[in-house]
Design a protein around this motif. Structure first.
Motif, mmCIF file in Angstrom:
data_model
loop_
_atom_site.group_PDB
_atom_site.id
_atom_site.type_symbol
_atom_site.label_atom_id
_atom_site.label_comp_id
_atom_site.label_asym_id
_atom_site.label_seq_id
_atom_site.Cartn_x
_atom_site.Cartn_y
_atom_site.Cartn_z
ATOM 1 N N ARG A 1 0.852 -1.199 0.000
ATOM 2 C CA ARG A 1 0.000 0.000 0.000
ATOM 3 C C ARG A 1 0.874 1.231 0.000
ATOM 4 O O ARG A 1 1.968 1.221 0.546
ATOM 5 C CB ARG A 1 -0.848 0.022 1.272
ATOM 6 N N VAL A 2 0.364 2.306 -0.598
ATOM 7 C CA VAL A 2 1.053 3.588 -0.534
ATOM 8 C C VAL A 2 0.068 4.612 -0.016
ATOM 9 O O VAL A 2 -1.057 4.673 -0.477
ATOM 10 C CB VAL A 2 1.550 4.027 -1.928
ATOM 11 N N GLU A 3 0.493 5.410 0.939
ATOM 12 C CA GLU A 3 -0.393 6.467 1.437
ATOM 13 C C GLU A 3 0.371 7.768 1.415
ATOM 14 O O GLU A 3 1.460 7.863 1.969
ATOM 15 C CB GLU A 3 -0.812 6.169 2.875
ATOM 16 N N VAL A 4 -0.213 8.776 0.790
ATOM 17 C CA VAL A 4 0.467 10.065 0.714
ATOM 18 C C VAL A 4 0.068 10.898 1.910
ATOM 19 O O VAL A 4 -1.099 11.081 2.191
ATOM 20 C CB VAL A 4 0.078 10.800 -0.582
ATOM 21 N N VAL A 5 1.076 11.412 2.605
ATOM 22 C CA VAL A 5 0.785 12.201 3.791
ATOM 23 C C VAL A 5 0.756 13.685 3.452
ATOM 24 O O VAL A 5 -0.093 14.433 3.890
ATOM 25 C CB VAL A 5 1.848 11.931 4.868
ATOM 26 N N GLU B 1 5.737 13.736 1.281
ATOM 27 C CA GLU B 1 6.023 12.676 2.232
ATOM 28 C C GLU B 1 4.971 11.598 2.042
ATOM 29 O O GLU B 1 3.781 11.888 1.998
ATOM 30 C CB GLU B 1 5.925 13.241 3.646
ATOM 31 N N PHE B 2 5.407 10.376 1.901
ATOM 32 C CA PHE B 2 4.428 9.311 1.741
ATOM 33 C C PHE B 2 4.943 8.049 2.396
ATOM 34 O O PHE B 2 6.129 7.887 2.654
ATOM 35 C CB PHE B 2 4.106 9.071 0.265
ATOM 36 N N ASP B 3 4.026 7.143 2.650
ATOM 37 C CA ASP B 3 4.336 5.886 3.328
ATOM 38 C C ASP B 3 4.281 4.750 2.352
ATOM 39 O O ASP B 3 3.349 4.656 1.569
ATOM 40 C CB ASP B 3 3.267 5.589 4.378
ATOM 41 N N MET B 4 5.231 3.840 2.449
ATOM 42 C CA MET B 4 5.140 2.609 1.670
ATOM 43 C C MET B 4 5.080 1.457 2.646
ATOM 44 O O MET B 4 5.979 1.275 3.457
ATOM 45 C CB MET B 4 6.360 2.431 0.784
ATOM 46 N N ILE B 5 4.017 0.700 2.571
ATOM 47 C CA ILE B 5 3.809 -0.368 3.536
ATOM 48 C C ILE B 5 3.856 -1.686 2.803
ATOM 49 O O ILE B 5 3.170 -1.872 1.818
ATOM 50 C CB ILE B 5 2.442 -0.188 4.209
ATOM 51 N N GLY B 6 4.667 -2.611 3.312
ATOM 52 C CA GLY B 6 4.708 -3.925 2.703
ATOM 53 C C GLY B 6 5.874 -4.119 1.754
ATOM 54 O O GLY B 6 5.916 -5.088 1.022
ATOM 55 N N ILE B 7 6.829 -3.200 1.780
ATOM 56 C CA ILE B 7 7.953 -3.346 0.871
ATOM 57 C C ILE B 7 9.186 -3.627 1.710
ATOM 58 O O ILE B 7 9.178 -3.421 2.907
ATOM 59 C CB ILE B 7 8.115 -2.055 0.055
ATOM 60 N N ASP B 8 10.224 -4.109 1.084
ATOM 61 C CA ASP B 8 11.396 -4.470 1.869
ATOM 62 C C ASP B 8 12.479 -3.398 1.771
ATOM 63 O O ASP B 8 12.475 -2.564 0.877
ATOM 64 C CB ASP B 8 11.948 -5.795 1.344
ATOM 65 N N ALA B 9 13.408 -3.476 2.686
ATOM 66 C CA ALA B 9 14.433 -2.433 2.755
ATOM 67 C C ALA B 9 15.279 -2.368 1.500
ATOM 68 O O ALA B 9 15.699 -1.288 1.082
ATOM 69 C CB ALA B 9 15.334 -2.661 3.961
ATOM 70 N N ALA B 10 15.544 -3.515 0.880
ATOM 71 C CA ALA B 10 16.418 -3.505 -0.293
ATOM 72 C C ALA B 10 15.787 -2.707 -1.423
ATOM 73 O O ALA B 10 16.436 -1.893 -2.080
ATOM 74 C CB ALA B 10 16.688 -4.937 -0.752
ATOM 75 N N ILE B 11 14.502 -2.929 -1.656
ATOM 76 C CA ILE B 11 13.836 -2.213 -2.747
ATOM 77 C C ILE B 11 13.694 -0.730 -2.400
ATOM 78 O O ILE B 11 13.892 0.139 -3.239
ATOM 79 C CB ILE B 11 12.440 -2.808 -3.012
ATOM 80 N N ALA B 12 13.360 -0.453 -1.144
ATOM 81 C CA ALA B 12 13.205 0.950 -0.748
ATOM 82 C C ALA B 12 14.513 1.702 -0.932
ATOM 83 O O ALA B 12 14.544 2.842 -1.397
ATOM 84 C CB ALA B 12 12.742 1.027 0.701
ATOM 85 N N ASN B 13 15.610 1.048 -0.565
ATOM 86 C CA ASN B 13 16.897 1.707 -0.726
ATOM 87 C C ASN B 13 17.231 1.913 -2.187
ATOM 88 O O ASN B 13 17.777 2.950 -2.574
ATOM 89 C CB ASN B 13 17.986 0.874 -0.066
#
Lengths: 329, 117
Positions: free
Chosen positions: A53-57, A65-77
């Motif tokens: 899920r993605v939620e824009v704050v 600023e937005f949230d990414m939920i359910g993704i892993d650190a490697a991809i986020a980095n």
């Protein structure tokens, strides 16, 4: 597929931040990790698609600023690294200086011009953008400051004339200039709507005393930040994991007051129950993980700090060339 | 470039030029998710040289195929992230626009009621 027992589930999905150091920081990716317990850890694409899920704050012109939920650190980095280093933008690369009698040296002036951000929606390899800067400070008038709004866009290309070696060239032909545009850039539709200007008009480029003059042409090209920092599309981009504060025991009355006063960002609130006050966690997102609340004796037993491993809070600050949500795509 | 034994195709080291941690860590992550993989890792032989070595050992399948599948999965994941992000931004903008309209309409209805009195 069963569930892991609660302490293992905690280990798998949360980073425990203790007083001295965070533990369980690695993410358990190996597909066979919990094989002995009969749990299938391999994450298939459909599970990812369902959970993500993605939620824009917050979304402004310059930052988001937005949230990414359910993704892993490697991809986020990887996203973060790509945002910083590998998105192409336009910046001034070559500067042809016709006249510079100011006290700023040529190369310093060229360097400063390169760092000015240019507002441009589509950096295109085939397009070179030409700017002209011609400022003169007459004798007898006070000093002037050259700001970046003095950079004028030349849609027709360069105006400086190339010296032709051939002295007998036909005088009726067009004088050769340094760039040759087959049609004026003004006619390209996207440039008609937004003329290209430096993003911030009040960046100081140079200062001139009386009698000094600067005349130059600057060419902007597309590049990525790996080559040089001037092509960076974001001022910065960072992420952090969602902090989670868990109260292991009920904290009442005086202890609650003490806890509330410890936290510098006012995470805790006092709730009035019938028989006394109790502390609750009101704003876990604001936690900067300063660990004030677990400093001191005995507090570690009452308050536990965690970070959720797959919930990332991304913040992107753009330099203005492109709005931040476009950058992410 | 692939270094491995010609007889044993289930283990191989792939050397990619002009790459760095950005892609190597992401590929390593997707490789790990695959149940056919017994070992995978990446290393950068020297930081000044843009080269990455990815090592894959599998339970019998061709290492090449497993790597290709992992890259495909990564692409699909990124595509999904992109779609979700787009939708989230649109929803946010829409809800903000609605909020702005609601505030406007409340103000105007407040004015109307004052005028009628």
């Amino acid at each position: 597929m069963g569930q892991l027992p609660p302490h293992l589930e905690l280990q798998r999905s949360r980073v425990s931040c203790n007083k001295d150091a965070p533990i369980h920081t690695e993410s358990i990716q190996y597909s066979g990790a919990y094989a002995s317990m009969g749990i299938d850890n391999s994450s298939r694409l459909d599970r990812f698609s369902n959970n993500f899920r993605v939620e824009v704050v917050r979304l402004n012109e310059d930052d988001m600023e937005f949230d990414m939920i359910g993704i892993d650190a490697a991809i986020a980095n990887s996203f973060r690294r790509i945002l910083i280093a590998e998105l192409p933008t336009m910046a001034i690369e070559k500067v042809l200086i016709a006249n510079n009698t100011s006290i700023i040296q040529d190369e310093v002036l060229a360097h400063r011009l390169g760092l000015v951000p240019i507002q441009n929606d589509q950096p295109n390899e085939k397009n070179t953008i030409v700017f002209k800067l011609h400022v003169q400070c007459k004798r007898g008038s006070p000093r002037i400051t050259v700001k970046s709004d003095a950079l004028k866009w030349l849609p027709n290309g360069s105006e400086l004339v190339k010296e032709t070696r051939n002295a007998t060239s036909d005088s009726s032909s067009k004088p050769e200039t340094y760039t040759y545009f087959c049609c004026s850039q003004e006619t390209i539709p996207e440039f008609v709507k937004n003329p290209i200007i430096p993003k911030y008009p009040d960046i100081i480029i140079a200062k001139l005393g009386p009698g000094q003059e600067i005349e130059l042409e600057a060419y902007a090209v597309k590049g990525i930040r790996k080559t040089h920092a001037k092509w960076s599309p974001v001022a910065t981009a960072w992420y952090r994991m969602l902090p989670e504060v868990v109260l292991l025991e009920d904290i009442e009355d005086d202890l609650a007051e003490e806890l509330k006063s410890k936290c510098p960002v006012n995470l805790f609130d006092i709730e009035d129950l019938g028989k006394g006050r109790r502390a609750t966690v009101a704003r876990p997102r604001a936690c900067t993980l300063c660990r004030e609340c677990i400093r001191g004796d005995d507090w570690e037993k009452r308050v536990a700090l965690h970070r959720v491993k797959d919930h990332f809070i991304f913040t992107i600050e753009s330099t203005g060339a492109l709005p931040p949500e476009v950058l992410f795509i | 470039m692939e270094h491995g034994s010609f007889t044993d195709n289930s283990a191989a080291t792939f050397s990619l030029t002009d790459e760095d941690h950005t892609i190597a860590n992401a590929v390593r992550f997707t490789l790990n998710q695959d149940p056919r993989v017994t070992f995978c890792g990446y290393s950068i032989p020297h930081p000044s040289e843009a080269r990455v070595n990815i090592r894959v050992q599998t339970t019998g399948d061709l290492a090449r195929e497993v790597l290709k599948d992992a890259c495909q999965n990564l692409m699909l994941m990124c595509r999904h992230v992109r779609c979700t992000f787009d939708k989230a931004v649109e929803d946010f903008k829409a809800s903000n626009a609605v909020k702005a309209m609601k505030i406007d309409s409340q103000d105007s209805s407040g004015d109307d009621s004052e005028e009628s009195e």
